[in-house]
Write an enzyme that holds these catalytic residues in place. Structure first.
Site, PDB file in Angstrom:
ATOM      1  N   ARG A 162      43.035  50.100  39.982  1.00 21.75           N
ATOM      2  CA  ARG A 162      43.081  49.235  38.792  1.00 21.75           C
ATOM      3  C   ARG A 162      42.881  49.982  37.470  1.00 21.75           C
ATOM      4  O   ARG A 162      42.291  49.465  36.526  1.00 21.75           O
ATOM      5  CB  ARG A 162      42.052  48.100  38.891  1.00 21.75           C
ATOM      6  CG  ARG A 162      42.276  47.136  40.010  1.00 21.75           C
ATOM      7  CD  ARG A 162      43.633  46.452  39.964  1.00 21.75           C
ATOM      8  NE  ARG A 162      43.857  45.776  41.231  1.00 21.75           N
ATOM      9  CZ  ARG A 162      44.380  46.378  42.285  1.00 21.75           C
ATOM     10  NH1 ARG A 162      44.795  47.630  42.215  1.00 21.75           N
ATOM     11  NH2 ARG A 162      44.543  45.734  43.415  1.00 21.75           N
ATOM     12  N   SER A 235      41.268  38.108  39.284  1.00 22.71           N
ATOM     13  CA  SER A 235      39.977  38.762  39.534  1.00 22.71           C
ATOM     14  C   SER A 235      39.372  39.212  38.209  1.00 22.71           C
ATOM     15  O   SER A 235      39.985  40.007  37.490  1.00 22.71           O
ATOM     16  CB  SER A 235      40.153  40.001  40.406  1.00 22.71           C
ATOM     17  OG  SER A 235      40.791  39.637  41.596  1.00 22.71           O
ATOM     18  N   GLU A 331      37.556  43.819  35.269  1.00 24.02           N
ATOM     19  CA  GLU A 331      38.935  44.274  35.475  1.00 24.02           C
ATOM     20  C   GLU A 331      39.793  43.834  34.284  1.00 24.02           C
ATOM     21  O   GLU A 331      40.701  44.539  33.873  1.00 24.02           O
ATOM     22  CB  GLU A 331      39.481  43.676  36.778  1.00 24.02           C
ATOM     23  CG  GLU A 331      40.901  44.100  37.072  1.00 24.02           C
ATOM     24  CD  GLU A 331      41.466  43.503  38.357  1.00 24.02           C
ATOM     25  OE1 GLU A 331      40.814  43.580  39.409  1.00 24.02           O
ATOM     26  OE2 GLU A 331      42.579  42.963  38.283  1.00 24.02           O
TER      27      GLU A 331
HETATM   28  C1  LIG Z   1      46.188  34.173  38.939  1.00 23.23           C
HETATM   29  C2  LIG Z   1      46.211  35.658  38.705  1.00 23.23           C
HETATM   30  C3  LIG Z   1      46.338  36.524  39.784  1.00 23.23           C
HETATM   31  C4  LIG Z   1      46.370  37.906  39.589  1.00 23.23           C
HETATM   32  N1  LIG Z   1      46.509  38.718  40.673  1.00 23.23           N
HETATM   33  C5  LIG Z   1      46.564  40.062  40.505  1.00 23.23           C
HETATM   34  C6  LIG Z   1      46.719  40.931  41.641  1.00 23.23           C
HETATM   35  O1  LIG Z   1      46.858  40.488  42.778  1.00 23.23           O
HETATM   36  N2  LIG Z   1      46.732  42.267  41.412  1.00 23.23           N
HETATM   37  C7  LIG Z   1      46.628  42.794  40.158  1.00 23.23           C
HETATM   38  O2  LIG Z   1      46.664  44.029  40.025  1.00 23.23           O
HETATM   39  N3  LIG Z   1      46.486  42.002  39.063  1.00 23.23           N
HETATM   40  C8  LIG Z   1      46.450  40.652  39.208  1.00 23.23           C
HETATM   41  N4  LIG Z   1      46.289  39.845  38.118  1.00 23.23           N
HETATM   42  C9  LIG Z   1      46.154  40.444  36.789  1.00 23.23           C
HETATM   43  C10 LIG Z   1      47.494  40.522  35.987  1.00 23.23           C
HETATM   44  O3  LIG Z   1      48.469  39.708  36.573  1.00 23.23           O
HETATM   45  C11 LIG Z   1      48.017  41.963  35.930  1.00 23.23           C
HETATM   46  O4  LIG Z   1      47.054  42.837  35.433  1.00 23.23           O
HETATM   47  C12 LIG Z   1      49.290  42.070  35.054  1.00 23.23           C
HETATM   48  O5  LIG Z   1      49.861  43.344  35.194  1.00 23.23           O
HETATM   49  C13 LIG Z   1      49.004  41.793  33.588  1.00 23.23           C
HETATM   50  O6  LIG Z   1      50.246  41.700  32.933  1.00 23.23           O
HETATM   51  P1  LIG Z   1      50.391  41.018  31.511  1.00 23.23           P
HETATM   52  O7  LIG Z   1      51.803  41.220  31.087  1.00 23.23           O
HETATM   53  O8  LIG Z   1      49.924  39.621  31.578  1.00 23.23           O
HETATM   54  O9  LIG Z   1      49.419  41.910  30.639  1.00 23.23           O
HETATM   55  P2  LIG Z   1      48.500  41.489  29.397  1.00 23.23           P
HETATM   56  O10 LIG Z   1      47.409  40.604  29.888  1.00 23.23           O
HETATM   57  O11 LIG Z   1      49.333  40.997  28.275  1.00 23.23           O
HETATM   58  O12 LIG Z   1      47.891  42.894  28.992  1.00 23.23           O
HETATM   59  C14 LIG Z   1      46.932  43.538  29.791  1.00 23.23           C
HETATM   60  C15 LIG Z   1      46.494  44.839  29.093  1.00 23.23           C
HETATM   61  O13 LIG Z   1      47.597  45.742  29.057  1.00 23.23           O
HETATM   62  C16 LIG Z   1      47.956  46.069  27.708  1.00 23.23           C
HETATM   63  N5  LIG Z   1      49.442  46.062  27.685  1.00 23.23           N
HETATM   64  C17 LIG Z   1      50.244  45.021  27.979  1.00 23.23           C
HETATM   65  N6  LIG Z   1      51.530  45.411  27.937  1.00 23.23           N
HETATM   66  C18 LIG Z   1      51.529  46.718  27.603  1.00 23.23           C
HETATM   67  C19 LIG Z   1      52.556  47.687  27.390  1.00 23.23           C
HETATM   68  N7  LIG Z   1      53.855  47.396  27.516  1.00 23.23           N
HETATM   69  N8  LIG Z   1      52.180  48.952  27.061  1.00 23.23           N
HETATM   70  C20 LIG Z   1      50.873  49.281  26.905  1.00 23.23           C
HETATM   71  N9  LIG Z   1      49.857  48.392  27.088  1.00 23.23           N
HETATM   72  C21 LIG Z   1      50.190  47.138  27.432  1.00 23.23           C
HETATM   73  C22 LIG Z   1      47.344  44.967  26.843  1.00 23.23           C
HETATM   74  O14 LIG Z   1      47.078  45.449  25.531  1.00 23.23           O
HETATM   75  C23 LIG Z   1      46.096  44.634  27.636  1.00 23.23           C
HETATM   76  O15 LIG Z   1      45.076  45.556  27.341  1.00 23.23           O
HETATM   77  C24 LIG Z   1      46.269  38.443  38.280  1.00 23.23           C
HETATM   78  C25 LIG Z   1      46.159  37.566  37.181  1.00 23.23           C
HETATM   79  C26 LIG Z   1      46.141  36.186  37.385  1.00 23.23           C
HETATM   80  C27 LIG Z   1      46.057  35.264  36.211  1.00 23.23           C
END
Ligand SMILES: Cc1cc2nc3c(=O)[nH]c(=O)nc-3n(C[C@H](O)[C@H](O)[C@H](O)COP(=O)(O)OP(=O)(O)OC[C@H]3O[C@@H](n4cnc5c(N)ncnc54)[C@H](O)[C@@H]3O)c2cc1C
Length: 335
Positions: A162, A235, A331
């Site tokens: 992670r 998480s 996380e």
């Molecule tokens: C119901 C649920 C289940 C989930 N299950 C999992 C799982 O099984 N495994 C897992 O690993 N995660 C899980 N997650 C967490 C999440 O889905 C992941 O971390 C996902 O990759 C986040 O993507 P996002 O586009 O929403 O990022 P955001 O929430 O928009 O951003 C997350 C972070 O990354 C940065 N960021 C975003 N895009 C970029 C970019 N292009 N370049 C540089 N920095 C950037 C942001 O500034 C922020 O700090 C879950 C979340 C939810 C709500």
């Protein structure tokens, strides 16, 4: 490209926190991203994608840049390997479906993870025995200061559980990723017992990558609260990694301590177990709380503030530290 002011981020974060961005812009191309990065009038710039791994605890000053750069294509095909490139603004699960349609294997275990392609490398997304690091060849990222694009190969990304170089150092914005996928003989990952159970339930003897994806989707829908119904970020904490000595100490003090081997004499303990033992599972505090079935998931039932959820997370960390002498690390990114 329009810069909006006093923009509500409620629909842009899966916790559904109604925080305000002082300024907000959605960028649809690399050129637009480079252009907004140059804007001197906004010294503070925050990158937002799907908002599914963040907790917003205050209104955001400066400029929120929403990454909406689209595109997926096949780069090359050789023997059993197809390389594909996907741009940061694509939805992650849509990419998984795009691959399944073309019978490209490698990311089926990562089905239904919310969020974007560009955020996937940030915390090296992982689920059910697979992590992004297992299939990624490289990612292209823009340096915020210089606007120059750099290619990071798998090793350069410093992927770990992670985390990655991008999570440790926010100086780069991921614009695309290149994946190495199988196109004929797939290496199915059935290491997570729940997947095999789901295949058995459906009497599937010779599973395909599409069957694995369906099994993962069923498990996730049964286990995890849907952010469209209850605000959450999956998480909230990482599973702590401890030594064998710590495991022995816990076993001497608590019954049925769950743990599994992680890496070279290190073990993971489910954070959900620690939180449940600390008495937080299912606890509600008005509009927010800890999910009744998933102790690792903090939830916003209606209109909680991000600071309420942050304070709850701190109370959980303190209780776990006091009872087990273990530090829980968030996380989600806290803003
Ligand atoms: C119901 C649920 C289940 C989930 N299950 C999992 C799982 O099984 N495994 C897992 O690993 N995660 C899980 N997650 C967490 C999440 O889905 C992941 O971390 C996902 O990759 C986040 O993507 P996002 O586009 O929403 O990022 P955001 O929430 O928009 O951003 C997350 C972070 O990354 C940065 N960021 C975003 N895009 C970029 C970019 N292009 N370049 C540089 N920095 C950037 C942001 O500034 C922020 O700090 C879950 C979340 C939810 C709500």
């Amino acid at each position: 490209m329009e810069i909006l002011t006093n923009f509500s981020l409620k629909e842009y974060n899966s916790f559904k926190i109604n925080a305000i961005a002082e300024n907000f812009v959605s960028v649809n191309s690399i050129d637009e991203l480079v252009e907004v990065l140059k804007l001197k009038e906004y010294p503070s710039k925050y990158i937002l994608s799907g908002g599914s791994n963040i907790l917003i605890t205050k209104n955001i000053k400066g400029l929120v840049i929403h990454i909406n750069i689209k595109g997926i294509h096949e780069e090359s095909k050789k023997n059993n390997i197809t390389e594909i490139v996907a741009f940061a603004g694509e939805n992650w699960h849509s990419l998984v479906q795009w691959c399944l349609k073309r019978d490209l294997g490698g990311i089926e275990n990562l089905s239904l993870i919310p969020g974007s392609v560009g955020a996937a490398p940030i915390q090296n997304i992982g689920a059910y025995g697979t992590e992004l690091k297992d299939v990624i060849i490289s990612c292209d990222a823009i340096n915020r200061e210089t606007g120059k694009i750099k290619t990071f190969n798998n090793k350069d990304c410093q992927f770990e559980y992670r985390t990655s170089i991008f999570k440790k150092n926010a100086n780069y914005i991921v614009i695309s990723i290149k994946l190495k996928l199988t196109n004929k003989k797939h290496n199915l990952n059935l290491s997570y017992k729940g997947i095999q159970d789901k295949l058995d339930e459906s009497n599937i003897k010779i599973p395909t990558i599409q069957d694995i994806s369906s099994a993962v989707i069923k498990i996730r829908n049964e286990k995890l609260p849907d952010p469209d119904k209850i605000g959450n970020s999956g998480s909230f904490f990482k599973n702590p990694i401890v030594s064998i000595d710590k495991i022995e100490e816990l076993k001497a003090n608590f019954n049925n301590v769950p743990f599994y081997s992680f890496h070279k004499n290190k073990y993971k303990i489910p954070a959900a177990w620690l939180i449940e033992k600390a008495g937080f599972k299912g606890k509600t505090f008005g509009d927010y709380g800890v999910h009744k079935d998933q102790a690792l998931v903090l939830v916003n039932y209606k209109s909680a503030k991000g600071s309420d959820i942050l304070n709850l997370s701190i109370s959980i960390q303190k209780a776990v530290k006091l009872i087990f002498d273990i530090e829980l690390e968030a996380e989600v990114s806290i803003i």
